[in-house]
Enzyme design. Sequence first.
Site, PDB file in Angstrom:
ATOM      1  N   ILE A   1       0.831  -1.210   0.000  1.00  0.00           N
ATOM      2  CA  ILE A   1       0.000   0.000   0.000  1.00  0.00           C
ATOM      3  C   ILE A   1       0.866   1.261   0.000  1.00  0.00           C
ATOM      4  O   ILE A   1       0.476   2.307  -0.502  1.00  0.00           O
ATOM      5  CB  ILE A   1      -0.969  -0.028   1.215  1.00  0.00           C
TER       6      ILE A   1
ATOM      7  N   LYS B   1     -13.917  -0.406  10.307  1.00  0.00           N
ATOM      8  CA  LYS B   1     -13.829   0.386  11.528  1.00  0.00           C
ATOM      9  C   LYS B   1     -12.460   0.150  12.166  1.00  0.00           C
ATOM     10  O   LYS B   1     -11.886  -0.925  11.935  1.00  0.00           O
ATOM     11  CB  LYS B   1     -14.961   0.040  12.483  1.00  0.00           C
TER      12      LYS B   1
ATOM     13  N   HIS C   1     -21.004   0.989  17.422  1.00  0.00           N
ATOM     14  CA  HIS C   1     -22.127   0.055  17.587  1.00  0.00           C
ATOM     15  C   HIS C   1     -23.275   0.614  18.447  1.00  0.00           C
ATOM     16  O   HIS C   1     -24.436   0.533  18.080  1.00  0.00           O
ATOM     17  CB  HIS C   1     -21.659  -1.254  18.210  1.00  0.00           C
TER      18      HIS C   1
HETATM   19  N1  LIG Z   1     -10.165  -8.961  12.680  1.00  0.00           N
HETATM   20  C1  LIG Z   1     -11.372  -8.610  13.014  1.00  0.00           C
HETATM   21  O1  LIG Z   1     -12.183  -9.386  13.521  1.00  0.00           O
HETATM   22  C2  LIG Z   1     -11.840  -7.203  12.773  1.00  0.00           C
HETATM   23  C3  LIG Z   1     -13.130  -6.820  13.221  1.00  0.00           C
HETATM   24  C4  LIG Z   1     -13.587  -5.533  12.964  1.00  0.00           C
HETATM   25  C5  LIG Z   1     -12.770  -4.651  12.294  1.00  0.00           C
HETATM   26  N2  LIG Z   1     -11.525  -5.019  11.879  1.00  0.00           N
HETATM   27  C6  LIG Z   1     -10.708  -4.041  11.149  1.00  0.00           C
HETATM   28  O2  LIG Z   1     -10.310  -4.627   9.921  1.00  0.00           O
HETATM   29  C7  LIG Z   1      -9.017  -4.190   9.549  1.00  0.00           C
HETATM   30  C8  LIG Z   1      -8.120  -5.401   9.362  1.00  0.00           C
HETATM   31  O3  LIG Z   1      -8.002  -6.104  10.568  1.00  0.00           O
HETATM   32  P1  LIG Z   1      -7.257  -7.487  10.690  1.00  0.00           P
HETATM   33  O4  LIG Z   1      -7.565  -8.011  12.036  1.00  0.00           O
HETATM   34  O5  LIG Z   1      -7.548  -8.351   9.523  1.00  0.00           O
HETATM   35  O6  LIG Z   1      -5.714  -7.037  10.646  1.00  0.00           O
HETATM   36  P2  LIG Z   1      -4.431  -7.953  10.393  1.00  0.00           P
HETATM   37  O7  LIG Z   1      -4.724  -9.385  10.657  1.00  0.00           O
HETATM   38  O8  LIG Z   1      -3.328  -7.306  11.151  1.00  0.00           O
HETATM   39  O9  LIG Z   1      -4.175  -7.800   8.841  1.00  0.00           O
HETATM   40  C9  LIG Z   1      -3.617  -6.656   8.284  1.00  0.00           C
HETATM   41  C10 LIG Z   1      -3.426  -6.888   6.811  1.00  0.00           C
HETATM   42  O10 LIG Z   1      -2.829  -5.726   6.244  1.00  0.00           O
HETATM   43  C11 LIG Z   1      -1.775  -6.132   5.378  1.00  0.00           C
HETATM   44  N3  LIG Z   1      -0.775  -5.083   5.280  1.00  0.00           N
HETATM   45  C12 LIG Z   1      -0.043  -4.527   6.274  1.00  0.00           C
HETATM   46  N4  LIG Z   1       0.781  -3.599   5.770  1.00  0.00           N
HETATM   47  C13 LIG Z   1       0.557  -3.565   4.436  1.00  0.00           C
HETATM   48  C14 LIG Z   1       1.097  -2.810   3.370  1.00  0.00           C
HETATM   49  N5  LIG Z   1       2.022  -1.866   3.572  1.00  0.00           N
HETATM   50  N6  LIG Z   1       0.650  -3.048   2.130  1.00  0.00           N
HETATM   51  C15 LIG Z   1      -0.307  -3.980   1.898  1.00  0.00           C
HETATM   52  N7  LIG Z   1      -0.870  -4.709   2.865  1.00  0.00           N
HETATM   53  C16 LIG Z   1      -0.436  -4.502   4.115  1.00  0.00           C
HETATM   54  C17 LIG Z   1      -1.231  -7.381   6.034  1.00  0.00           C
HETATM   55  O11 LIG Z   1      -0.595  -8.184   5.083  1.00  0.00           O
HETATM   56  P3  LIG Z   1       0.992  -8.239   4.786  1.00  0.00           P
HETATM   57  O12 LIG Z   1       1.688  -8.136   6.088  1.00  0.00           O
HETATM   58  O13 LIG Z   1       1.123  -9.539   4.080  1.00  0.00           O
HETATM   59  O14 LIG Z   1       1.253  -7.077   3.880  1.00  0.00           O
HETATM   60  C18 LIG Z   1      -2.518  -8.051   6.463  1.00  0.00           C
HETATM   61  O15 LIG Z   1      -3.059  -8.749   5.373  1.00  0.00           O
HETATM   62  C19 LIG Z   1      -8.578  -3.244  10.674  1.00  0.00           C
HETATM   63  O16 LIG Z   1      -8.927  -1.930  10.329  1.00  0.00           O
HETATM   64  C20 LIG Z   1      -9.417  -3.679  11.848  1.00  0.00           C
HETATM   65  O17 LIG Z   1      -9.630  -2.621  12.772  1.00  0.00           O
HETATM   66  C21 LIG Z   1     -11.056  -6.276  12.107  1.00  0.00           C
END
Ligand SMILES: NC(=O)c1ccc[n+]([C@@H]2O[C@H](COP(=O)([O-])OP(=O)(O)OC[C@H]3O[C@@H](n4cnc5c(N)ncnc54)[C@H](OP(=O)(O)O)[C@@H]3O)[C@@H](O)[C@H]2O)c1
Length: 492
Positions: free
Chosen positions: A85, A155, A247
Amino acid sequence: MVHTIVIFGASGDLTSRKLIPALYSLHQKGYLPADTQVVGVSRSVFSSETWRETLKKSTSQFASSFKEEVWADFEQRVHYVPGDIGKSEDFVRLRQELHRLEAGAESTRVYYLSTAPTLYPDAIRHLGEAHSVAIEGINEAPLLGNEHRRVVIEKPFGTDLGTAQDLNAQLHGVFSENQVYRIDHYLGKETVQNMLVLRFANSIFEPIWNRNYIDHVQITVAEEVVVGRRGGYYDKAGVLRDMFQNHLLQLLMITAMEAPVRFSADLVRDEKVKVLRAVRQFEDEDLLKNTFRAQYEGYLHEEGVPQDSDTPTFSALKLHVDNWRWNGVPFYLRSGKAMSCRTTQIVIQFREPPHLLFSGDRHSTWDANQLVIQIQPAEGIQLQFHTKVPDAGMKLRMTNLDFSFSREFSGSMPDAYQRLLLDALTGDASLFARSDEVELAWGIIDPITEFWKRTQKPHIFGYPVGEWGPQESNDWIEQDGRRWFDVCPILH
Ligand SMILES: NC(=O)c1ccc[n+]([C@@H]2O[C@H](COP(=O)([O-])OP(=O)(O)OC[C@H]3O[C@@H](n4cnc5c(N)ncnc54)[C@H](OP(=O)(O)O)[C@@H]3O)[C@@H](O)[C@H]2O)c1
């Protein structure tokens, strides 16, 4: 028209636990628009094949019904494009790749930002830049104002009003508002949508849905879990930013809004926004009386939490919606971690009858009728009313009329992300937050967090893990002659 959903954060938790299982389930049910393709983007090194293999494992675990043959069909739609990104050139390459996958056809594209919020500004800027450069052989309409190019934002949307405004400004530099889909997954829940149906598709509730009949409303989002490994993130947010700004205020809006003229995105959101505009702004003195905070015992020992943290893990607010319908009807909002059970419920507490004929058994408002709307994990509605106990003189007892989704409808309830992804693909933004809505919500939360920080008041009470918050929160509401509805879900 082909459809493409591009997921930034392809290797992340949300993608594997929610987004891909939801898309798979939509495919299984035949709901995905024909020719939908899913393109994952992250820095991790995958080929499309290896990403599919990873997703197959997680989807078989998280989708409600997994079938090998359905997956084999679905995975044909799934592709991976490595990209960072932070690198603008990767977005130009992505655009070329999307053009190739879509075979140059006209397309609807949804860019889903499922990454850390710190990456949103770069992602938005680079999407804008990549669409403004001319690429040989690609002839696309400009991004801004193009209703077939949409962006979904996870969010949290900002951490306060200022950061939310900045993010909105960045978005509006690249997309027009009708291209922006801000997720609050609560709105994708069937029971939340059913609130609108309950209120506006029936004529028996609406006439009494006001200050003449309702004493107060309680909205509770209780979590059983502790912060666990999310301590570092959670400590900066606290319960107000984590749960209330999104929420709880969404549930407040759905409960308190007027009927929209039509069920269309902007008309629904206009009515919701009016509720937030009517929420009374508090002076310091009111903030002290109308806000309550607490921290569960052991929170300070959680990983990533500073020893002297004063971040609340439980809070209760008493809000007033100053309009004709709700004047004088307090809305008690409450949420916490480490509580007795996981439940989200809205309680409409009706007033006592004006004249008590059978007052012997009645003591206070909490003996009057209640409508309990259970949002999760039990999903249904309960109406509580008095009945005469047979053969016991004029003794009364509260009894229930129950409606449970799972009893009434066969099949499992779809995950909220199914509805939201489908709506984003088909261009229906009714269940997504608009920019003014998000900013107004921060405008309610910010003065509270600032007051707490500035005055170190009210006192932060402690509570044992597995309770409904501290005893003092009961005292807090009982000062008003009211009582929390502390009931774990009973509808199955
Ligand atoms: N998990 C949940 O249940 C949940 C619930 C509600 C909301 N959210 C929201 O959803 C979003 C994602 O959460 P998550 O839990 O899935 O986070 P996560 O597991 O930490 O995943 C983050 C993702 O971002 C990618 N990433 C990081 N740096 C990057 C870069 N420079 N370029 C491209 N990709 C990059 C990572 O992949 P690489 O390291 O391979 O690049 C990974 O795929 C957040 O905003 C969170 O607040 C999550």
